[in-house]
Design an enzyme around this catalytic site. Structure first.
Site, PDB file in Angstrom:
ATOM      1  N   TYR A 186       0.823  -1.227   0.000  1.00 10.39           N
ATOM      2  CA  TYR A 186       0.000   0.000   0.000  1.00 10.39           C
ATOM      3  C   TYR A 186       0.861   1.283   0.000  1.00 10.39           C
ATOM      4  O   TYR A 186       2.065   1.225   0.082  1.00 10.39           O
ATOM      5  CB  TYR A 186      -1.059   0.007   1.100  1.00 10.39           C
ATOM      6  N   GLU A 187       0.156   2.389  -0.174  1.00  7.92           N
ATOM      7  CA  GLU A 187       0.798   3.715  -0.308  1.00  7.92           C
ATOM      8  C   GLU A 187       1.761   3.708  -1.506  1.00  7.92           C
ATOM      9  O   GLU A 187       2.853   4.253  -1.456  1.00  7.92           O
ATOM     10  CB  GLU A 187       1.504   4.081   1.009  1.00  7.92           C
ATOM     11  N   GLY A 188       1.289   3.087  -2.604  1.00  8.51           N
ATOM     12  CA  GLY A 188       2.111   2.955  -3.809  1.00  8.51           C
ATOM     13  C   GLY A 188       2.944   1.688  -3.715  1.00  8.51           C
ATOM     14  O   GLY A 188       3.892   1.628  -2.920  1.00  8.51           O
TER      15      GLY A 188
END
Ligand SMILES: Cc1cc2nc3c(=O)[nH]c(=O)nc-3n(C[C@H](O)[C@H](O)[C@H](O)COP(=O)(O)OP(=O)(O)OC[C@H]3O[C@@H](n4cnc5c(N)ncnc54)[C@H](O)[C@@H]3O)c2cc1C
Length: 596
Positions: A440-442
């Site tokens: 997550y978060e890229g």
């Protein structure tokens, strides 16, 4: 039950000795962060994490969150009380501006405390972590009225926050999002659509949940340039600040998932919910981008946090578990076998974790200090240099720390042998929890692309040149014999990084697949160099402290050995990264899609 001891001494060494943060006491908040103030604050944070949060981690994983028929969600037993204690201690807002009830300390302090909270329980840490992200967004982009309405309650911890970006058909490519916003006569918007995988989307820890939702205003351009950010509170606040009507947003379900079971990952349904524009129309992605560095740094911290707690447990187990004899003959003759810590292969795993953790923490502290300089320095040039550093190092920290954090959790599990695979010891939980930080978060692959495609060429390569210049300058200034075991390998690694950078400049423009195929290796190479530089900085200080007869001499000697291990056994990986970068994209891309 797993153990955890917050690394307060390590942090103080970095703050006081390596980065000497007292040099920055002209910046707002730093004068209040003198060594005599820092130590008790860190001590209190350690106590909360070790005594209140950490004991909930394993039972919370087993119990998980529960969604009820009315859409409400309950967190595992004990979470509510632990969160109450976290909020009452003022931890949510230690770095938030005092005008909204925060303590105004450097953002650095939040980063440091967040590592401790996430080591104690990554699932727990995500509730305040997301709230701090939402606070940052409102601080940066909210109107004065929005700030007054939301920030004091969020900083107090009475209201929590979320980030709603992902939809079933759109994750990395947010330009595809469909959640719709329709403007109302009173200036508000009606928000309709479904968001998935929303961390802390619904729970029982706070009175209200402030959702930040990325949506598309009716008639907006297609793609990422037609997205807008909205505040959509679960319960609409009244003019005086008290809670009003329930908004048309609800949790449709919670995901069954691999780890972080005590954090609710929700499908959120917006059925004409009332939302308020934050920032400008069709510039939602810009608002998201300004927070991204901090959010990604926060996820990097999670990688380190799990790696640290996994290491501590593996080290304790290796000192205790008796199997076999040392290769050179028995070391503990009075025992039926030697503890497994005598075996070089077990040492290899422990030293790898330790050497990574200490340098990764230094890199995170250094970068977080740049975040403070970028936001708080009165000097424009200093702000720009610090902002360049943040931009360049953030994707490196996010991806490298979470990749290696996961690898370290696996190594720590390996130290336990079969017992690491059994639930009871908590090691398999660390592996499961650490895994999400790579996604997550890229996703980590996207971090490599961000580094190679955006951060390197930005402003004519200014940030990259500044980083290379700093490391080169350091190498030149520290050629003495004592520093040779550290500076020599760093110089070789920097040479590899410069060759890889040159290769990309010559081969990626005409053929972008060369950049795409190289990105993950380039990031790994960059990360190793940055860690190598951190080891040099720490070794230099450790040598000086030993020479001065410092009370921490034994710890400093151990640091020098750990640094040497990094230089001899981990940093040489830069050569393999360079070879893979220079191999180009041909063999990666040659097969047609049907061949897979
Ligand atoms: C437990 C959990 C919690 C989460 N919390 C939140 C949250 O709070 N808020 C929120 O909005 N979202 C959240 N997410 C969503 C998360 O951010 C996304 O899952 C993530 O961004 C990846 O998107 P995706 O799953 O759609 O994968 P995809 O975008 O489909 O990507 C799949 C793979 O393809 C690669 N890829 C995609 N595009 C490219 C490209 N252009 N070039 C190279 N490679 C590419 C990716 O790196 C990845 O490996 C959460 C997810 C989980 C599982």
């Amino acid at each position: 039950m797993p153990i955890y001891k917050a690394p307060v001494d390590e942090v103080l060494f970095l703050l006081n000795d390596v980065f000497q943060i007292s040099r920055y006491n002209n910046l707002p908040g730093f004068a209040d962060a003198s060594p005599d103030v820092l130590e008790p604050i860190l001590g209190e944070a350690a106590k909360l994490c070790e005594e209140v949060v950490q004991p909930l981690n394993l039972p919370g994983d087993r119990e998980g969150c529960t969604r009820h028929d009315d859409g409400s969600v309950t967190t595992p037993k004990g979470y509510k009380d632990a969160y109450r204690q976290y909020a009452a201690g003022g931890w949510m807002g230690i770095s938030a501006p005092s005008e909204f009830g925060g303590q105004g300390l450097p953002a650095l302090m939040t980063t440091i405390v967040n590592e401790m909270v996430a080591s104690a329980s990554m699932a727990f840490a995500m509730y305040p972590g997301l709230t701090q992200g939402a606070i940052a967004a409102i601080l940066r982009h909210g109107s004065p009225e929005q700030k007054a309405a939301y920030l004091p309650k969020m900083i107090e911890g009475r209201w929590t926050g979320t980030m709603n970006l992902t939809e079933p058909h759109c994750g990395t490519d947010l330009g595809l999002l469909r959640t719709k916003a329709v403007k109302q006569a009173d200036g508000s918007y009606k928000i309709s659509g479904t968001k998935i995988f929303i961390s802390a989307g619904e729970h029982d820890l706070s009175e209200n949940i402030v959702h930040l939702v990325l949506a598309r205003i009716e008639g907006a351009p297609a793609g990422i340039k037609g997205t807008t950010l909205f505040i959509v509170p679960k319960v609409l606040p009244k003019a005086g600040g008290s809670l009003g009507a329930r908004n048309a947003v609800s949790c449709g379900s919670i995901e069954e998932k691999m780890g972080i079971h005590a954090n609710s990952t929700c499908v959120m349904n917006y059925d004409g919910a009332t939302g308020f524009l934050i920032g400008e129309e069709n510039r939602g992605i810009n608002a998201m981008f300004t927070m991204m560095n901090e959010a990604r740094l926060g996820v990097g911290v999670q990688g380190l946090a799990v790696s640290e707690v996994a290491y501590q447990n593996a080290a304790a187990y290796a000192r205790d578990r008796l199997q076999g004899r040392a290769l050179g003959g028995p070391k503990f003759k009075d025992k039926p076998a030697d503890p497994i810590i005598v075996h070089p292969d077990v040492r290899r795993m422990l030293m790898t974790m330790r050497a990574f953790n200490e340098a990764a923490r230094a890199l995170i502290v250094w970068t977080s200090l740049q975040e403070d300089i970028a936001h708080r320095s009165p000097d424009e040039k200093a702000r720009q240099v610090a902002d360049d550093h943040m931009g360049l190092l953030t994707p490196v920290i996010k991806a490298m720390t979470t990749d290696q954090g996961f690898a370290n959790a696996v190594a720590a599990q390996q130290v336990y042998g079969g017992h690491g695979y059994i639930v009871e010891h908590g090691m398999e939980q660390f592996v499961r929890d650490a895994r999400i930080a790579m996604i997550y978060e890229g996703a980590n692959g996207i971090q490599g692309l961000d580094l190679v495609g955006r951060k390197l060429p930005k402003d004519g390569g200014r940030a990259m040149q500044a980083f290379f210049g700093e490391v080169q300058g350091y190498i030149k200034a520290h050629g003495d014999d004592a520093m040779k075991p550290y500076v020599g390998p760093l110089a070789a690694a920097l040479g590899h990084l410069q060759q890889a950078t040159m290769w990309l400049m010559q081969n990626a423009l005409a053929k972008p697949d060369n950049a795409g195929a190289a990105a993950t290796d380039y990031l790994g190479l960059f990360g190793l160099c940055a860690l190598g530089y951190m080891w040099c900085r720490m070794a230099e200080v450790a040598q000086a402290k030993i020479a001065a007869g410092d009370a921490a001499t034994e710890r400093m000697k151990a640091k020098l050995v750990t640094g040497r291990f990094f230089m001899e056994r981990m940093l040489p990986e830069t050569a393999a990264h360079l070879a893979r970068v220079q191999a180009g994209a041909a063999s990666t891309m040659e097969l047609p899609a049907e061949a897979f």
